[in-house]
Motif scaffolding. Structure first.
Motif, PDB file in Angstrom:
ATOM      1  N   LEU A  32       0.874  -1.189   0.000  1.00 40.34           N
ATOM      2  CA  LEU A  32       0.000   0.000   0.000  1.00 40.34           C
ATOM      3  C   LEU A  32       0.898   1.222   0.000  1.00 40.34           C
ATOM      4  O   LEU A  32       1.817   1.291   0.827  1.00 40.34           O
ATOM      5  CB  LEU A  32      -0.837   0.062   1.282  1.00 40.34           C
ATOM      6  N   SER A  33       0.642   2.181  -0.864  1.00 40.06           N
ATOM      7  CA  SER A  33       1.447   3.408  -0.790  1.00 40.06           C
ATOM      8  C   SER A  33       0.652   4.630  -1.215  1.00 40.06           C
ATOM      9  O   SER A  33      -0.407   4.538  -1.855  1.00 40.06           O
ATOM     10  CB  SER A  33       2.727   3.282  -1.641  1.00 40.06           C
ATOM     11  N   ALA A  34       1.186   5.774  -0.811  1.00 41.05           N
ATOM     12  CA  ALA A  34       0.654   7.084  -1.218  1.00 41.05           C
ATOM     13  C   ALA A  34       1.781   8.074  -0.967  1.00 41.05           C
ATOM     14  O   ALA A  34       2.843   7.700  -0.453  1.00 41.05           O
ATOM     15  CB  ALA A  34      -0.582   7.459  -0.411  1.00 41.05           C
ATOM     16  N   ILE A  35       1.549   9.320  -1.319  1.00 37.73           N
ATOM     17  CA  ILE A  35       2.553  10.320  -0.967  1.00 37.73           C
ATOM     18  C   ILE A  35       2.256  10.757   0.453  1.00 37.73           C
ATOM     19  O   ILE A  35       1.239  11.401   0.714  1.00 37.73           O
ATOM     20  CB  ILE A  35       2.496  11.512  -1.922  1.00 37.73           C
ATOM     21  N   THR A  36       3.111  10.351   1.380  1.00 36.49           N
ATOM     22  CA  THR A  36       2.866  10.673   2.772  1.00 36.49           C
ATOM     23  C   THR A  36       4.222  10.779   3.466  1.00 36.49           C
ATOM     24  O   THR A  36       5.179  10.119   3.071  1.00 36.49           O
ATOM     25  CB  THR A  36       1.987   9.577   3.429  1.00 36.49           C
ATOM     26  N   LYS A  38       4.905  10.074   6.682  1.00 32.00           N
ATOM     27  CA  LYS A  38       5.132   9.069   7.714  1.00 32.00           C
ATOM     28  C   LYS A  38       4.667   7.695   7.232  1.00 32.00           C
ATOM     29  O   LYS A  38       3.597   7.588   6.649  1.00 32.00           O
ATOM     30  CB  LYS A  38       4.318   9.493   8.939  1.00 32.00           C
ATOM     31  N   GLU A  39       5.455   6.654   7.482  1.00 32.28           N
ATOM     32  CA  GLU A  39       4.980   5.300   7.216  1.00 32.28           C
ATOM     33  C   GLU A  39       4.274   4.826   8.479  1.00 32.28           C
ATOM     34  O   GLU A  39       4.848   4.869   9.569  1.00 32.28           O
ATOM     35  CB  GLU A  39       6.148   4.389   6.857  1.00 32.28           C
ATOM     36  N   GLU A  40       3.040   4.389   8.354  1.00 35.22           N
ATOM     37  CA  GLU A  40       2.269   3.988   9.533  1.00 35.22           C
ATOM     38  C   GLU A  40       1.208   2.982   9.118  1.00 35.22           C
ATOM     39  O   GLU A  40       0.909   2.827   7.925  1.00 35.22           O
ATOM     40  CB  GLU A  40       1.622   5.219  10.185  1.00 35.22           C
ATOM     41  N   PRO A  41       0.622   2.280  10.109  1.00 34.80           N
ATOM     42  CA  PRO A  41      -0.423   1.308   9.742  1.00 34.80           C
ATOM     43  C   PRO A  41      -1.595   2.017   9.070  1.00 34.80           C
ATOM     44  O   PRO A  41      -1.954   3.136   9.457  1.00 34.80           O
ATOM     45  CB  PRO A  41      -0.846   0.713  11.092  1.00 34.80           C
ATOM     46  N   SER A  43      -4.544   1.435   9.421  1.00 35.48           N
ATOM     47  CA  SER A  43      -5.635   1.645  10.394  1.00 35.48           C
ATOM     48  C   SER A  43      -5.460   2.954  11.171  1.00 35.48           C
ATOM     49  O   SER A  43      -6.403   3.443  11.782  1.00 35.48           O
ATOM     50  CB  SER A  43      -5.737   0.469  11.361  1.00 35.48           C
ATOM     51  N   SER A  44      -4.235   3.534  11.154  1.00 36.15           N
ATOM     52  CA  SER A  44      -4.070   4.842  11.795  1.00 36.15           C
ATOM     53  C   SER A  44      -4.706   5.935  10.939  1.00 36.15           C
ATOM     54  O   SER A  44      -5.149   6.961  11.442  1.00 36.15           O
ATOM     55  CB  SER A  44      -2.590   5.193  11.971  1.00 36.15           C
ATOM     56  N   ILE A  45      -4.724   5.704   9.627  1.00 30.39           N
ATOM     57  CA  ILE A  45      -5.312   6.705   8.729  1.00 30.39           C
ATOM     58  C   ILE A  45      -6.822   6.478   8.615  1.00 30.39           C
ATOM     59  O   ILE A  45      -7.605   7.429   8.654  1.00 30.39           O
ATOM     60  CB  ILE A  45      -4.639   6.614   7.349  1.00 30.39           C
ATOM     61  N   PHE A  46      -7.183   5.209   8.481  1.00 29.89           N
ATOM     62  CA  PHE A  46      -8.608   4.851   8.382  1.00 29.89           C
ATOM     63  C   PHE A  46      -8.951   3.889   9.517  1.00 29.89           C
ATOM     64  O   PHE A  46      -8.826   2.659   9.357  1.00 29.89           O
ATOM     65  CB  PHE A  46      -8.894   4.185   7.029  1.00 29.89           C
ATOM     66  N   PRO A  47      -9.362   4.388  10.668  1.00 32.16           N
ATOM     67  CA  PRO A  47      -9.637   3.512  11.815  1.00 32.16           C
ATOM     68  C   PRO A  47     -10.695   2.439  11.536  1.00 32.16           C
ATOM     69  O   PRO A  47     -10.720   1.415  12.208  1.00 32.16           O
ATOM     70  CB  PRO A  47     -10.105   4.487  12.895  1.00 32.16           C
ATOM     71  N   SER A  48     -11.546   2.666  10.523  1.00 35.76           N
ATOM     72  CA  SER A  48     -12.570   1.642  10.253  1.00 35.76           C
ATOM     73  C   SER A  48     -11.973   0.415   9.571  1.00 35.76           C
ATOM     74  O   SER A  48     -12.657  -0.597   9.405  1.00 35.76           O
ATOM     75  CB  SER A  48     -13.689   2.226   9.400  1.00 35.76           C
ATOM     76  N   LEU A  49     -10.699   0.485   9.148  1.00 41.97           N
ATOM     77  CA  LEU A  49     -10.059  -0.687   8.530  1.00 41.97           C
ATOM     78  C   LEU A  49      -9.296  -1.452   9.610  1.00 41.97           C
ATOM     79  O   LEU A  49      -8.420  -0.881  10.266  1.00 41.97           O
ATOM     80  CB  LEU A  49      -9.088  -0.264   7.425  1.00 41.97           C
ATOM     81  N   SER A  50      -9.617  -2.716   9.790  1.00 43.35           N
ATOM     82  CA  SER A  50      -8.922  -3.512  10.815  1.00 43.35           C
ATOM     83  C   SER A  50      -7.731  -4.187  10.168  1.00 43.35           C
ATOM     84  O   SER A  50      -7.806  -5.345   9.760  1.00 43.35           O
ATOM     85  CB  SER A  50      -9.853  -4.562  11.392  1.00 43.35           C
ATOM     86  N   SER A  51      -6.644  -3.450  10.059  1.00 40.23           N
ATOM     87  CA  SER A  51      -5.451  -4.034   9.448  1.00 40.23           C
ATOM     88  C   SER A  51      -4.223  -3.253   9.895  1.00 40.23           C
ATOM     89  O   SER A  51      -4.262  -2.028   9.975  1.00 40.23           O
ATOM     90  CB  SER A  51      -5.557  -3.950   7.926  1.00 40.23           C
ATOM     91  N   ASN A  52      -3.155  -3.998  10.160  1.00 43.72           N
ATOM     92  CA  ASN A  52      -1.904  -3.336  10.526  1.00 43.72           C
ATOM     93  C   ASN A  52      -0.962  -3.192   9.341  1.00 43.72           C
ATOM     94  O   ASN A  52       0.221  -2.908   9.523  1.00 43.72           O
ATOM     95  CB  ASN A  52      -1.216  -4.103  11.657  1.00 43.72           C
ATOM     96  N   ILE A  54       1.257  -1.739   6.643  1.00 41.23           N
ATOM     97  CA  ILE A  54       1.937  -0.441   6.694  1.00 41.23           C
ATOM     98  C   ILE A  54       1.774   0.293   5.368  1.00 41.23           C
ATOM     99  O   ILE A  54       1.976  -0.268   4.295  1.00 41.23           O
ATOM    100  CB  ILE A  54       3.445  -0.625   6.993  1.00 41.23           C
ATOM    101  N   LEU A  55       1.404   1.556   5.486  1.00 40.89           N
ATOM    102  CA  LEU A  55       1.323   2.416   4.309  1.00 40.89           C
ATOM    103  C   LEU A  55       2.727   2.926   4.003  1.00 40.89           C
ATOM    104  O   LEU A  55       3.367   3.574   4.843  1.00 40.89           O
ATOM    105  CB  LEU A  55       0.407   3.607   4.594  1.00 40.89           C
ATOM    106  N   ARG A  56       3.230   2.622   2.803  1.00 42.12           N
ATOM    107  CA  ARG A  56       4.547   3.114   2.374  1.00 42.12           C
ATOM    108  C   ARG A  56       4.434   4.542   1.858  1.00 42.12           C
ATOM    109  O   ARG A  56       3.413   4.907   1.272  1.00 42.12           O
ATOM    110  CB  ARG A  56       5.103   2.228   1.244  1.00 42.12           C
ATOM    111  N   SER A  57       5.534   5.302   2.031  1.00 42.96           N
ATOM    112  CA  SER A  57       5.497   6.693   1.587  1.00 42.96           C
ATOM    113  C   SER A  57       5.835   6.835   0.100  1.00 42.96           C
ATOM    114  O   SER A  57       5.555   7.864  -0.508  1.00 42.96           O
ATOM    115  CB  SER A  57       6.456   7.542   2.410  1.00 42.96           C
ATOM    116  N   THR A  58       6.444   5.789  -0.460  1.00 40.97           N
ATOM    117  CA  THR A  58       6.668   5.762  -1.914  1.00 40.97           C
ATOM    118  C   THR A  58       6.470   4.322  -2.370  1.00 40.97           C
ATOM    119  O   THR A  58       6.490   3.403  -1.557  1.00 40.97           O
ATOM    120  CB  THR A  58       8.115   6.151  -2.292  1.00 40.97           C
TER     121      THR A  58
END
Ligand SMILES: NC(=O)c1ccc[n+]([C@@H]2O[C@H](COP(=O)([O-])OP(=O)(O)OC[C@H]3O[C@@H](n4cnc5c(N)ncnc54)[C@H](OP(=O)(O)O)[C@@H]3O)[C@@H](O)[C@H]2O)c1
Length: 331
Positions: A32-36, A38-41, A43-52, A54-58
């Protein structure tokens, strides 16, 4: 089990795609990636998603290259920068943006104000509307996932145009969309006090879904079809209702015709009464109510813009491409 990647994961279509992929029994989300910053789970961005996960920054090439399919939930003009290299990695690509929907590069340039960066691929992209192009989708390496307004309009009009039952000069579409149709990044028209408690028409004769709707209707009809299309922003989170006015060539039993045309389609319901957008919320359904009086007809077509109009349809396309049950992850 296939591995999938999703680029543009922090937007609304990304969120709804992840939700459906997490419950899909044949899929493992590998990237999973987007321009962000911080790399974080996720679920920190979308609490309704039950998944850890990690969102990659690139984009991580090593993760993406081993995926069977990559979903691009990116703005137009950004997607076309990614697609050529993804196809070179051997990925199959489902692009939710408009970049590969228009077949003629000069039409793309006219409506999107820029030369297409990968126009050679327009020939091989398949328009991902399963009810019309299921056979082509199965073999495709590049799917142009349809726009939300075009999905509701084309599904509403296809049975009549295929059966040559309408005066092709008579089509007027009055369409209404929830505010999530504009994506997650804020703008003045979608700011709460601007959009709430009001209803506004916009982009008269200039909306970028016009050439997409006309291209597809012309393809079905075998001749040039032009439509009058007026989109409206209405104060709801999601949902889309297209009210289509037209003249029939002859009096026709529309309910019977539509039921026959969409017989066996898992996500199309022909309604005896006008549909309510709320009944499509969170579903991949398109609810259609055709009604006529003599030769005058009105077709109502309702979808959830984020689901049948975007992420649900993308999963439906993936299911077809990989011979999974078409409803997997979508019920
Ligand atoms: N919303 C709908 O109802 C709908 C329906 C059908 C089709 N679509 C199409 O689907 C696509 C995504 O729509 P959306 O509503 O999900 O949009 P969105 O909410 O604005 O999300 C766009 C995503 O792309 C990311 N992004 C933007 N520029 C990028 C770049 N240069 N490189 C990498 N990532 C980038 C964004 O990251 P940041 O958050 O960091 O900006 C975000 O994750 C669009 O092309 C849209 O037209 C949308």
């Amino acid at each position: 089990m296939i591995k999938v990647a999703l680029i543009g994961a922090t937007g609304y279509t990304g969120r709804e795609l992840i939700r459906r992929l997490l419950r899909h029994r044949e899929v493992e989300i590998r990237h999973l990636s987007a321009i962000t910053e911080k790399e974080e789970p996720i679920s920190s961005i979308f609490p309704s998603l039950s998944s850890n996960l990690i969102l990659r920054s690139t984009m991580r090439v090593e993760e993406v290259a081993e995926c069977e399919v990559v979903f691009l939930c990116l703005p137009h003009k950004v997607s076309m920068e990614y697609v050529p290299s993804l196809l070179d990695f051997g990925n199959r690509v489902i692009d939710l943006s408009a970049d590969f929907r228009l077949k003629d590069p000069s039409v793309y340039e006219e409506w999107y104000g820029e030369r297409h960066a990968a126009f050679i691929l327009l020939k091989e992209s398949v328009y991902g509307l399963p009810e019309l192009y299921r056979r082509e989708i199965k073999e495709a390496n590049l799917i142009a996932n349809p726009g939300c307004y075009p999905t509701s309009c084309l599904l509403g009009l296809a049975p009549l145009i295929k059966n040559r039952l309408i005066d092709l000069t008579s089509i007027v579409i009055d369409a209404k969309s929830g505010v999530s149709g504009a994506g997650r990044n804020p703008s003045l028209p979608t700011h709460f006090p601007e959009a709430n408690e009001g209803c506004k028409a916009y982009s008269l004769f200039t909306h970028r879904h016009i050439p997409e709707i006309e291209q597809e209707l012309s393809g079905i009809a075998g001749e040039r079809v032009a439509v009058t299309f007026v989109p409206h922003l209405v104060p709801m989170d999601c949902g889309m209702l297209s009210t289509i006015y037209l003249r029939l060539q002859k009096e026709t039993d529309l309910i019977g015709l539509y039921k026959d045309f969409y017989n066996g389609e898992p996500f199309i319901r022909i309604m005896n009464e006008p549909p309510v957008t709320k009944d499509t919320t969170g579903t991949n359904l398109c609810l259609i109510h055709p009604k006529s009086e003599g030769k005058r007809a009105v077709i109502l077509s309702a979808i959830d813009n984020l689901i049948k109009g975007a992420s649900g349809q993308a999963v439906q396309n993936m299911n077809i491409m990989f011979s999974f049950p078409e409803t997997e992850g979508l019920l």
